[in-house]
Design a protein around this motif. Structure first.
Motif, PDB file in Angstrom:
ATOM      1  N   TRP A  91       0.852  -1.187   0.000  1.00 31.84           N
ATOM      2  CA  TRP A  91       0.000   0.000   0.000  1.00 31.84           C
ATOM      3  C   TRP A  91       0.889   1.238   0.000  1.00 31.84           C
ATOM      4  O   TRP A  91       1.947   1.207   0.627  1.00 31.84           O
ATOM      5  CB  TRP A  91      -0.876  -0.004   1.256  1.00 31.84           C
ATOM      6  N   ALA A 144       0.154   0.581   8.970  1.00 35.33           N
ATOM      7  CA  ALA A 144      -0.514   1.823   8.549  1.00 35.33           C
ATOM      8  C   ALA A 144      -1.868   1.507   7.937  1.00 35.33           C
ATOM      9  O   ALA A 144      -2.851   2.201   8.188  1.00 35.33           O
ATOM     10  CB  ALA A 144       0.361   2.573   7.542  1.00 35.33           C
ATOM     11  N   VAL A 185      -9.038   5.005   0.735  1.00 30.26           N
ATOM     12  CA  VAL A 185      -7.715   4.879   0.107  1.00 30.26           C
ATOM     13  C   VAL A 185      -7.141   3.470   0.255  1.00 30.26           C
ATOM     14  O   VAL A 185      -5.967   3.255  -0.009  1.00 30.26           O
ATOM     15  CB  VAL A 185      -6.713   5.908   0.687  1.00 30.26           C
ATOM     16  N   ILE A 233       9.425   5.993  -0.881  1.00 27.02           N
ATOM     17  CA  ILE A 233       8.322   6.923  -1.128  1.00 27.02           C
ATOM     18  C   ILE A 233       7.396   6.312  -2.150  1.00 27.02           C
ATOM     19  O   ILE A 233       7.837   5.896  -3.217  1.00 27.02           O
ATOM     20  CB  ILE A 233       8.856   8.272  -1.637  1.00 27.02           C
ATOM     21  N   ASP A 255       3.982   7.264  -4.106  1.00 29.95           N
ATOM     22  CA  ASP A 255       3.173   8.444  -4.373  1.00 29.95           C
ATOM     23  C   ASP A 255       2.026   8.074  -5.307  1.00 29.95           C
ATOM     24  O   ASP A 255       2.254   7.719  -6.455  1.00 29.95           O
ATOM     25  CB  ASP A 255       4.072   9.495  -5.024  1.00 29.95           C
ATOM     26  N   THR A 256       0.811   8.150  -4.796  1.00 27.02           N
ATOM     27  CA  THR A 256      -0.361   7.888  -5.635  1.00 27.02           C
ATOM     28  C   THR A 256      -1.288   9.095  -5.558  1.00 27.02           C
ATOM     29  O   THR A 256      -1.062  10.012  -4.767  1.00 27.02           O
ATOM     30  CB  THR A 256      -1.124   6.633  -5.170  1.00 27.02           C
ATOM     31  N   ARG A 274       6.590  -2.851   7.598  1.00 25.31           N
ATOM     32  CA  ARG A 274       5.586  -2.423   8.572  1.00 25.31           C
ATOM     33  C   ARG A 274       4.451  -1.604   7.968  1.00 25.31           C
ATOM     34  O   ARG A 274       3.636  -1.041   8.690  1.00 25.31           O
ATOM     35  CB  ARG A 274       6.281  -1.665   9.705  1.00 25.31           C
ATOM     36  N   VAL A 275       4.422  -1.560   6.664  1.00 20.24           N
ATOM     37  CA  VAL A 275       3.370  -0.799   5.992  1.00 20.24           C
ATOM     38  C   VAL A 275       1.991  -1.328   6.356  1.00 20.24           C
ATOM     39  O   VAL A 275       1.019  -0.585   6.474  1.00 20.24           O
ATOM     40  CB  VAL A 275       3.585  -0.825   4.462  1.00 20.24           C
ATOM     41  N   ALA A 292      -3.007   9.021  -1.910  1.00 22.34           N
ATOM     42  CA  ALA A 292      -2.292   8.599  -0.704  1.00 22.34           C
ATOM     43  C   ALA A 292      -0.791   8.600  -0.956  1.00 22.34           C
ATOM     44  O   ALA A 292      -0.324   8.288  -2.053  1.00 22.34           O
ATOM     45  CB  ALA A 292      -2.747   7.208  -0.267  1.00 22.34           C
ATOM     46  N   LEU A 293      -0.067   8.943   0.096  1.00 20.64           N
ATOM     47  CA  LEU A 293       1.389   9.023   0.042  1.00 20.64           C
ATOM     48  C   LEU A 293       1.952   8.233   1.207  1.00 20.64           C
ATOM     49  O   LEU A 293       1.503   8.393   2.339  1.00 20.64           O
ATOM     50  CB  LEU A 293       1.816  10.496   0.166  1.00 20.64           C
ATOM     51  N   LEU A 294       2.924   7.380   0.918  1.00 20.49           N
ATOM     52  CA  LEU A 294       3.629   6.664   1.976  1.00 20.49           C
ATOM     53  C   LEU A 294       5.081   7.118   1.983  1.00 20.49           C
ATOM     54  O   LEU A 294       5.718   7.166   0.935  1.00 20.49           O
ATOM     55  CB  LEU A 294       3.573   5.156   1.717  1.00 20.49           C
TER      56      LEU A 294
END
Lengths: 377, 377
Positions: free
Chosen positions: A30, A364, A376, A343, A345-346, A360-361, A349-351
């Protein structure tokens, strides 16, 4: 393929049909991978193909167009766009997820109805494998081994003591014609801790369980019936209706009633205990693209300084930075003085995380779920 | 304001008019601050006001509506929205940037045409000051000092040995009525290195040059004429036409011909050498919001764990993270296992850096300029 052409008419290779389970959101990827656009619908390697298409193409020299795809109803259109070759009757749509026991079991049951001598091979749609010819060689060995009456897993020779995979302990060599490297499976073992993983690697007896297996559908169903009679019965009911006008009605009625269980517990482990499982150790490169750190490793094509950039549109500027940028937008992304960053980037949503924390995503995603921000996910 | 009400009719406070130069893109705050939406049009403190509006409101108790704003033609609409009180004739629009000498010089020249006894005070639109009453007290002292025939800077007592600001060396006390803390200025000095900055702080003789000054417009223009006769002549020509129907025609003709020079070189430094400059040390808090690290320091309102979040729409999720997130989007932003990070998220550009590297954002902007990606600048 030339290999198929020289196959004698009674070779077990002619009985092979590929099954591609295309499921799993890929939560650890994600926000790129999400419910509406899961991992297998992305090109995570920069090859120009989605993982699903690459899986199909890798199997085509062995299976031709004899391929069954199992996926969620929501992905029907996307899968058909990716694989226009797949017929309606070869597309198994899950109205709700029922785990791999039902998904792969139904494929086995449908194929058995069509031809009880079929040897099926199941290969998840979201793995990265190379080179293809070593994979295909392993599958051929597995087909020959299956023809000798085994459920055959293709294991991966470990390159490091991973704690993220299950392992398979290989035993005596089976000396099957056409399958020089086939060995008996002693047992399947769960994901180990680091110390145990190191022992496994050192011993040379263990391979990673990549979830790939090849088996006569009749043998699959025999073990399924013995271990999960209720699941077996439901799947048989759907399979008998599959190539009839009753397909949709029966599936809609029966599928929701099926028990959820992984194919490992429903078939593979009890079959191994019964001495019916073999392993062909694969020598090809394999990655389950479990997190963005591995996405970065798999992509060496486009580097901006020390940053791996995945995504056609992204305009990335770096100064004293390293890591991975995955983008499905056309935004400018500037990285300054930040190391080992990840990083993603969508549009919505941004991670931002690090390679070390890439696993560990999922946390979130769970937090977003808990807070109701499911738009999202 | 009560302070104005008790002022006697001949107090120099009645001669005060504020000038707000609203220029400068704020490159180190890219991608939030950019050509089309510079720093002064943003609310960087979470106060609910833009920096420009806060500057106006801070001056209103001293100047009422006697405020001149100097800005770029491109920002006309945004400035009028922010400051509806400002009349057309009090809005000086630069068709092209000509540095502070021309901008502040033109304000002085216009005010001189209207009333040669005016005391002007120039205060940039993109600084953060608190509390207001200490600022206003310093300005009042500066007005009294200006009335005694000085160009008066308001310096900032240094809180640390900054290498990012110029310094002012204060000399003897001037003992001016109404301005107990006014001192002569010995010299202006450029941004020092760290060692020198420490010496400045230790000596107690130096204050930061915050670019704020208060002066009789006649004295300003006298020094401008002496040091920059060509600039002076052009500004006089525009100023004489300003409150006539010829304003636009003359400005359009003359402005592009003016030399570019900072007010420091055109007026302040030569005036200091001539003994005409005083300083009032300000005891208020002051920040020029030079980078995103300072944006983070200025905002303590909304914290998600250890992350300062600036921007109404952002949905921020953190796990084991710290730093600053500035967002003008409504995207979900997830931070996992990353420390002291600075993330600035806008519709078409994303910046990821660290607090330590926040000063280096200008380098990214230069790189974008060089590569032709000017759409996001």
């Amino acid at each position: 393929m030339s290999t198929d052409k020289v196959t004698s008419p009674d070779s077990p290779l002619n009985r092979f049909i590929a099954v591609i389970p295309a499921g799993g959101v890929g939560t650890r990827l994600w926000p790129l991978s999400r419910a509406a656009a899961p991992k297998f619908l992305h090109d995570l390697t920069g090859s120009g193909s989605t993982l699903l298409r690459a899986t199909y193409d890798r199997l085509e020299p062995l299976a031709g167009r004899r391929v069954l795809v199992v996926t969620g109803t929501a992905h029907r259109a996307a899968v058909c766009r990716q694989l226009p070759e797949v017929q309606e009757s070869d597309l198994v749509l899950e109205s709700e997820p029922k785990d791999s026991g039902a998904a792969i079991g139904l494929a086995a049951a449908i194929l058995y109805q069509r031809d009880p001598d079929t040897i099926m091979g199941s290969f998840a749609a979201d793995q990265v494998i190379s080179p293809d010819h070593l994979f295909q060689q392993a599958v051929r060995e597995a087909i020959h081994t299956a023809a000798a009456g085994k459920i055959v897993t293709i294991g991966i020779k470990p390159t490091h003591p991973s704690t993220g995979f299950g392992y398979i302990r290989a035993g005596e060599e089976l000396n099957i014609e056409g399958a020089p490297s086939a060995q008996a499976v002693v047992e399947f073992v769960e994901k180990p801790d680091e110390e145990v993983a190191q022992q496994y690697v050192d011993s040379g007896e263990y391979v990673w369980n990549a979830g790939m297996f090849v088996a006569p559908v009749a043998l699959m169903l025999r073990h399924l019936e013995a271990n999960q009679p209720e699941l077996f019965k439901g799947l048989q009911e759907i399979a008998q209706a599959w190539d009839t006008p009753e397909r949709d009605v029966v599936t809609a009625r029966v599928w929701p009633t099926l028990p959820k269980i992984a194919i490992d517990y429903a078939v593979a482990e009890p079959a191994a205990a019964a001495g019916d499982v073999a392993v062909v150790p694969g020598t090809f490169g394999w990655d389950d693209v479990g997190d963005f750190a591995s996405v970065g490793r798999l992509n060496s094509a486009r580097e901006v300084d020390d940053v791996t950039v995945i995504g056609e549109g992204a305009r990335v500027f770096t100064e004293n930075a390293s890591g991975v940028v995955v983008s499905d937008t056309k935004r400018v992304i500037a990285l300054i003085g930040i190391k080992d960053v990840v990083i993603v980037d969508t549009g919505d949503a941004l991670l931002v995380t690090t390679k070390q924390h890439a696993q560990r995503v999922k946390g979130a995603v769970d937090a977003l779920k808990a807070s109701g921000d499911t738009d999202v996910l």
